[in-house]
Design a protein around this motif. Sequence first.
Motif, short mmCIF file in Angstrom:
data_model
loop_
_atom_site.label_atom_id
_atom_site.label_comp_id
_atom_site.label_asym_id
_atom_site.label_seq_id
_atom_site.Cartn_x
_atom_site.Cartn_y
_atom_site.Cartn_z
N GLU A 270 3.95 1.63 -1.02
CA GLU A 270 4.66 1.78 -2.30
C GLU A 270 3.71 2.29 -3.39
OE1 GLU A 270 7.90 -1.81 -1.44
OE2 GLU A 270 6.41 -2.05 -3.04
N SER A 271 2.51 1.73 -3.40
CA SER A 271 1.54 2.12 -4.41
C SER A 271 1.09 3.57 -4.20
CB SER A 271 0.34 1.17 -4.36
OG SER A 271 -0.59 1.51 -5.35
N GLY B 42 3.79 5.91 -5.29
CA GLY B 42 3.75 6.01 -6.75
C GLY B 42 2.61 6.90 -7.20
N LEU C 64 0.83 -1.20 0.00
CA LEU C 64 0.00 0.00 0.00
C LEU C 64 0.87 1.25 0.00
CD1 LEU C 64 -2.74 1.38 0.09
CD2 LEU C 64 -2.70 1.15 2.58
#
Lengths: 332, 332
Positions: B14-15, B18, B12
């Motif tokens: 990392e996403s 991004g 979560l």
Amino acid sequence: MKKFLNNVDHMLAESLTGFATAHANLVEVQFEPTFVKRKQKAQNKVAVISGGGSGHEPLHAGYVGKGMLDAACPGQVFTSPTPDQMLAAAEAVHADKGVLFIVKNYAGDVMNFEMAAEMLSFEHATIYTSDDCAVVNSTYTTGRRGVAGTVIVEKCVGSLAETGANLEACKVLGEKINLRTSSIGAALTSCTVPAAGRPTFDISDSDIEMGVGIHGEPGRRREAMREADAIVNDMVAAIVHDIEAKQLPLKGEILLLVNGLGATPLMELYLIYNTAAKLLKEKGFTVARSLVGNYITAIDMAGASISVCLLDDEIKQHWDSPVHTAGLRWGA
Amino acid sequence: MKKFLNNVDHMLAESLTGFATAHANLVEVQFEPTFVKRKQKAQNKVAVISGGGSGHEPLHAGYVGKGMLDAACPGQVFTSPTPDQMLAAAEAVHADKGVLFIVKNYAGDVMNFEMAAEMLSFEHATIYTSDDCAVVNSTYTTGRRGVAGTVIVEKCVGSLAETGANLEACKVLGEKINLRTSSIGAALTSCTVPAAGRPTFDISDSDIEMGVGIHGEPGRRREAMREADAIVNDMVAAIVHDIEAKQLPLKGEILLLVNGLGATPLMELYLIYNTAAKLLKEKGFTVARSLVGNYITAIDMAGASISVCLLDDEIKQHWDSPVHTAGLRWGA
């Protein structure tokens, strides 16, 4: 095969009718021969037309509208449109400044767009996209394949055409962007072509296809599934190697496009983006523009592609300009 | 399980990193506690905040931006955010006209948003969405589930809040839209929660789950896979029945939203739209607005939902107004 469909033979027509109904303020679809055009015909500009097999939605019909394409010619799933489609589309949208075809480099598309071009009675030119750096020559291709970079070409050339630029200038810009764009994809699963009824290729739960094509064509190699960072690292390395091989600068502003191939959730695409952006910054690039989502798909393939376009002021200006299509929309 | 991920525990973050990097002109993400807010804090308006478990992207973080949400609080995949997230988000985006929570009706979300609301030191209200007409009471729900109608509520309430309307007016509009919206979904496959590592439910290649929830909750029944028209016919019939049961008019202008649950290609979604639009016209409705695509997903589930919102001039005005978010954008 488990899909929402009634009859394979009617699937494209039903889907296109739904598309044209949902976006009736933007587009119209015509059948026999089949093409999608803007609802409001543009005047006094190069008519920009693309097309290719269906199954890559929103490409290409989703990019018909002000600031992008004048018309799109959808073939059956993963099947080239026929020249009569391109001819009918060109007749319908031609606006006295010539016709520009944007064609992904697949043998069938190239042949049929060429045949159409030969029959055109007015000025015309063609841009072939070939941004996929995974392989040279492939199942349906001599040379490199045209993939997600095509979206960038269509957006920017569409923008330039809107300014009244001539055919040659549009072609030059499109070819510049194609040269400055490198892409590579990776598949976790196959896609399933409705008419085939079964997956295009077999792949085990522990493997991926690195460098896959958007029709499920083989990539560079079948390799073991690994963590996302390792996969993305290899994809970015392939892109950087391609930029080097083209003797383009390994620095400056880039557009980073992380594209879903159909069945990969946005949460994973942003995770891929996160790693790709970090790696590209480490290499010396500045990520100045970004696009993350399903923009050119391979039907229902789980997988993603990464594209890097080296920006300059001209490309940036045309990327940023207003666009109003079903698939890309901003500033309008 | 085959997904682009490094470590389930970091997925979560990392996403979201991004996401926030890709849309750095629009949003900022904060961690511990986690929330996404607009880059440019809005002034002198009701602060509209939503949230819920992740895995439904672009909902909710994808709807943070001018014309829609001020902040979103993402929980772990299919897990409610905790009250400290909502409190921190409210503190960050509160702009002197109170805080409005938009909460999908799931027990965990309801409880945690209520706890946060009790701790807020300023004026606040909550809208609970419950547009799913498939079932009453479900795995994680007392009452009806909130599904794709939430996108319409967030869009229109966000638009009204932007005009400086007060908290009560925003709540009234949101509840009106929720009442006037009916949705139902159908799954061809299960989703796979990354932390679970296996499909949430088993389903054979010849069955579908009619009325599925966006977390893979059971629907009305497991039934045989049939042609798309037959499935869509049943879905539209359920929606029409719900409109009747609510004693709302079976005529007038509607917004038709065909939403993909994650792994179903756009080509199929437009095919579903085509049939749904035809059936709804036959019933006496006028499809005045349309939205087709992945707007509230169930991770990687193959399936789709249909939502019908009965429009009036107020809803139409707020649907049409400019919006600039990662997930919905027009007029800006």
